[in-house]
Design a protein around this motif. Structure first.
Motif, PDB file in Angstrom:
ATOM      1  N   SER A  76      99.472 -36.590  20.947  1.00 23.98           N
ATOM      2  CA  SER A  76      98.733 -36.786  21.978  1.00 23.98           C
ATOM      3  C   SER A  76      98.599 -38.679  22.985  1.00 23.98           C
ATOM      4  O   SER A  76      98.818 -39.336  22.558  1.00 23.98           O
ATOM      5  CB  SER A  76      97.138 -37.521  20.787  1.00 23.98           C
ATOM      6  N   VAL A  77      99.410 -38.233  23.876  1.00 24.42           N
ATOM      7  CA  VAL A  77     100.204 -38.556  24.617  1.00 24.42           C
ATOM      8  C   VAL A  77      98.899 -38.597  26.138  1.00 24.42           C
ATOM      9  O   VAL A  77      98.792 -36.847  26.810  1.00 24.42           O
ATOM     10  CB  VAL A  77     101.354 -38.575  25.405  1.00 24.42           C
ATOM     11  N   PHE A  78      98.348 -39.753  27.540  1.00 27.21           N
ATOM     12  CA  PHE A  78      97.653 -39.515  28.158  1.00 27.21           C
ATOM     13  C   PHE A  78      98.491 -39.648  29.275  1.00 27.21           C
ATOM     14  O   PHE A  78      98.963 -41.121  29.118  1.00 27.21           O
ATOM     15  CB  PHE A  78      96.286 -39.682  27.514  1.00 27.21           C
ATOM     16  N   PHE A  79      98.061 -39.824  30.480  1.00 25.34           N
ATOM     17  CA  PHE A  79      98.098 -40.750  31.806  1.00 25.34           C
ATOM     18  C   PHE A  79      97.378 -40.622  32.259  1.00 25.34           C
ATOM     19  O   PHE A  79      96.789 -39.290  33.080  1.00 25.34           O
ATOM     20  CB  PHE A  79      99.874 -40.385  32.363  1.00 25.34           C
ATOM     21  N   ILE A  90      92.788 -38.258  34.801  1.00 21.57           N
ATOM     22  CA  ILE A  90      93.864 -38.690  33.539  1.00 21.57           C
ATOM     23  C   ILE A  90      94.283 -37.448  33.047  1.00 21.57           C
ATOM     24  O   ILE A  90      93.827 -36.634  33.731  1.00 21.57           O
ATOM     25  CB  ILE A  90      92.567 -39.527  32.306  1.00 21.57           C
ATOM     26  N   PHE A  91      95.233 -37.341  32.235  1.00 21.45           N
ATOM     27  CA  PHE A  91      96.007 -36.222  32.272  1.00 21.45           C
ATOM     28  C   PHE A  91      96.719 -36.413  30.711  1.00 21.45           C
ATOM     29  O   PHE A  91      96.351 -37.487  30.427  1.00 21.45           O
ATOM     30  CB  PHE A  91      97.718 -35.926  33.400  1.00 21.45           C
ATOM     31  N   ARG A  92      96.401 -35.270  30.452  1.00 23.27           N
ATOM     32  CA  ARG A  92      96.834 -35.117  28.682  1.00 23.27           C
ATOM     33  C   ARG A  92      98.341 -34.256  29.078  1.00 23.27           C
ATOM     34  O   ARG A  92      98.974 -33.089  29.556  1.00 23.27           O
ATOM     35  CB  ARG A  92      96.405 -34.576  28.538  1.00 23.27           C
ATOM     36  N   LEU A  93      99.979 -35.271  28.379  1.00 27.50           N
ATOM     37  CA  LEU A  93     100.643 -34.331  27.769  1.00 27.50           C
ATOM     38  C   LEU A  93     100.885 -33.360  26.676  1.00 27.50           C
ATOM     39  O   LEU A  93     100.111 -33.505  25.920  1.00 27.50           O
ATOM     40  CB  LEU A  93     102.104 -35.276  27.883  1.00 27.50           C
ATOM     41  N   ARG A  94     100.927 -31.893  27.113  1.00 29.08           N
ATOM     42  CA  ARG A  94     101.038 -31.114  25.848  1.00 29.08           C
ATOM     43  C   ARG A  94     101.994 -31.378  25.013  1.00 29.08           C
ATOM     44  O   ARG A  94     103.287 -31.814  25.493  1.00 29.08           O
ATOM     45  CB  ARG A  94     100.640 -29.942  26.581  1.00 29.08           C
ATOM     46  N   THR A  95     101.828 -31.212  23.579  1.00 27.98           N
ATOM     47  CA  THR A  95     103.623 -31.100  22.515  1.00 27.98           C
ATOM     48  C   THR A  95     104.111 -30.177  22.697  1.00 27.98           C
ATOM     49  O   THR A  95     104.319 -28.762  23.674  1.00 27.98           O
ATOM     50  CB  THR A  95     102.561 -30.875  21.544  1.00 27.98           C
ATOM     51  N   SER A  96     105.397 -30.597  22.334  1.00 25.08           N
ATOM     52  CA  SER A  96     106.554 -28.824  22.503  1.00 25.08           C
ATOM     53  C   SER A  96     105.596 -28.004  22.071  1.00 25.08           C
ATOM     54  O   SER A  96     106.722 -26.984  22.374  1.00 25.08           O
ATOM     55  CB  SER A  96     107.943 -29.640  22.442  1.00 25.08           C
ATOM     56  N   SER A 156      89.529 -41.155  18.048  1.00 24.83           N
ATOM     57  CA  SER A 156      87.892 -39.868  19.395  1.00 24.83           C
ATOM     58  C   SER A 156      87.065 -40.320  20.597  1.00 24.83           C
ATOM     59  O   SER A 156      87.111 -39.615  21.647  1.00 24.83           O
ATOM     60  CB  SER A 156      86.451 -40.104  18.201  1.00 24.83           C
ATOM     61  N   LYS A 157      87.983 -41.390  20.976  1.00 19.33           N
ATOM     62  CA  LYS A 157      88.012 -42.204  22.579  1.00 19.33           C
ATOM     63  C   LYS A 157      89.071 -43.242  23.145  1.00 19.33           C
ATOM     64  O   LYS A 157      89.859 -43.509  22.536  1.00 19.33           O
ATOM     65  CB  LYS A 157      86.614 -43.084  22.808  1.00 19.33           C
ATOM     66  N   LEU A 158      89.188 -43.007  24.414  1.00 26.45           N
ATOM     67  CA  LEU A 158      89.992 -43.309  25.015  1.00 26.45           C
ATOM     68  C   LEU A 158      89.193 -44.158  25.777  1.00 26.45           C
ATOM     69  O   LEU A 158      87.942 -44.222  26.410  1.00 26.45           O
ATOM     70  CB  LEU A 158      90.780 -42.295  26.298  1.00 26.45           C
ATOM     71  N   GLU A 159      89.648 -45.622  25.624  1.00 26.55           N
ATOM     72  CA  GLU A 159      88.997 -46.780  26.929  1.00 26.55           C
ATOM     73  C   GLU A 159      89.667 -47.391  27.817  1.00 26.55           C
ATOM     74  O   GLU A 159      90.994 -47.410  27.600  1.00 26.55           O
ATOM     75  CB  GLU A 159      88.763 -47.936  25.629  1.00 26.55           C
ATOM     76  N   LEU A 160      89.126 -47.968  29.233  1.00 23.96           N
ATOM     77  CA  LEU A 160      89.740 -47.375  30.422  1.00 23.96           C
ATOM     78  C   LEU A 160      89.197 -48.538  30.965  1.00 23.96           C
ATOM     79  O   LEU A 160      87.733 -48.810  30.960  1.00 23.96           O
ATOM     80  CB  LEU A 160      89.763 -46.587  31.069  1.00 23.96           C
ATOM     81  N   VAL A 161      90.319 -49.285  31.592  1.00 24.67           N
ATOM     82  CA  VAL A 161      89.117 -50.542  32.598  1.00 24.67           C
ATOM     83  C   VAL A 161      89.373 -50.861  34.194  1.00 24.67           C
ATOM     84  O   VAL A 161      91.422 -50.399  33.983  1.00 24.67           O
ATOM     85  CB  VAL A 161      89.720 -51.812  31.456  1.00 24.67           C
ATOM     86  N   SER A 173      84.559 -45.334  28.436  1.00 25.42           N
ATOM     87  CA  SER A 173      84.835 -44.861  27.616  1.00 25.42           C
ATOM     88  C   SER A 173      85.110 -43.502  27.626  1.00 25.42           C
ATOM     89  O   SER A 173      83.833 -42.620  27.679  1.00 25.42           O
ATOM     90  CB  SER A 173      83.670 -45.232  26.068  1.00 25.42           C
ATOM     91  N   ILE A 174      85.371 -42.255  27.193  1.00 24.61           N
ATOM     92  CA  ILE A 174      85.662 -40.913  27.479  1.00 24.61           C
ATOM     93  C   ILE A 174      86.690 -40.705  26.277  1.00 24.61           C
ATOM     94  O   ILE A 174      87.251 -40.821  25.309  1.00 24.61           O
ATOM     95  CB  ILE A 174      87.194 -41.010  28.266  1.00 24.61           C
ATOM     96  N   PRO A 175      84.890 -39.782  25.069  1.00 23.61           N
ATOM     97  CA  PRO A 175      85.723 -39.273  24.325  1.00 23.61           C
ATOM     98  C   PRO A 175      86.424 -37.461  24.616  1.00 23.61           C
ATOM     99  O   PRO A 175      86.879 -37.322  25.547  1.00 23.61           O
ATOM    100  CB  PRO A 175      84.542 -38.794  23.918  1.00 23.61           C
TER     101      PRO A 175
END
Length: 176
Positions: A76-79, A90-96, A156-161, A173-175
């Motif tokens: 799980s890698v996000f940017f 916000i985007f999620r990188l997919r695994t190989s 279970s969640k991402l937190e962003l300021v 707070s993003i589930p």
């Protein structure tokens, strides 16, 4: 080694406003509304280290001013891309494995439509960005966003300021 430029690329129309790097992947934004995806190969000869792999149209028409990566775990890698307006995407990188599965599925679907092998190859190349990353969430603030920073991430969640132009600090707070 001395530090010197070994490769120059014309990435965007106008200036390149931000660059984010994660492992062998680089993402840039310019004055337009595009993200460009680049593959980094530091073992290659100069001139072949940076390879453009695709583009993605952002939701915001404003330029991207910052890119921040967050690795939750190896799968799980996000940017986040901070735009010059009131949005952050916000985007999620997919695994190989996910990329390989999606490529195989798309290739099968295109061959069933009767496309030639050359057309299939070109179609897969043109849509590479949709295999590597996918849009996850758009944050819309009531004021212009000045800075974005990952606070933390759990299973279970991402937190962003986010700081805004009216001197507020907003917490999201993003589930997932």
């Amino acid at each position: 080694k001395t530090r010197q430029c070994i490769e120059t690329h014309m990435a965007h129309v106008g200036e390149c406003w931000s660059l984010g790097v994660h492992a062998d992947l680089a993402i840039t934004t310019g004055a337009d509304n595009q993200l460009k995806i680049w593959e980094l190969d530091f073992d290659a000869k100069p001139g072949n280290i940076l390879t453009e792999k695709g583009t993605h149209e952002k939701q915001s028409k404003q330029r991207g001013v910052d890119i921040e990566f967050l690795s939750v775990n190896e799968n799980s890698v996000f940017f986040v891309v901070q735009n010059a307006d009131r949005t952050a995407e916000i985007f999620r990188l997919r695994t190989s494995e996910e990329i390989a599965k999606a490529l195989k599925k798309r290739e099968k679907r295109l061959s069933e439509k009767g496309l030639t092998e050359l057309e299939i190859k070109q179609n897969l190349k043109d849509s590479y960005s949709s295999f590597v990353m996918h849009p996850f969430q758009i944050i819309r603030s009531t004021f212009r966003i000045r800075a974005v920073c990952w606070a933390a991430a759990t299973s279970s969640k991402l937190e962003l300021v986010v700081t805004t132009s009216n001197n507020n600090i907003d917490y999201y707070s993003i589930p997932y």
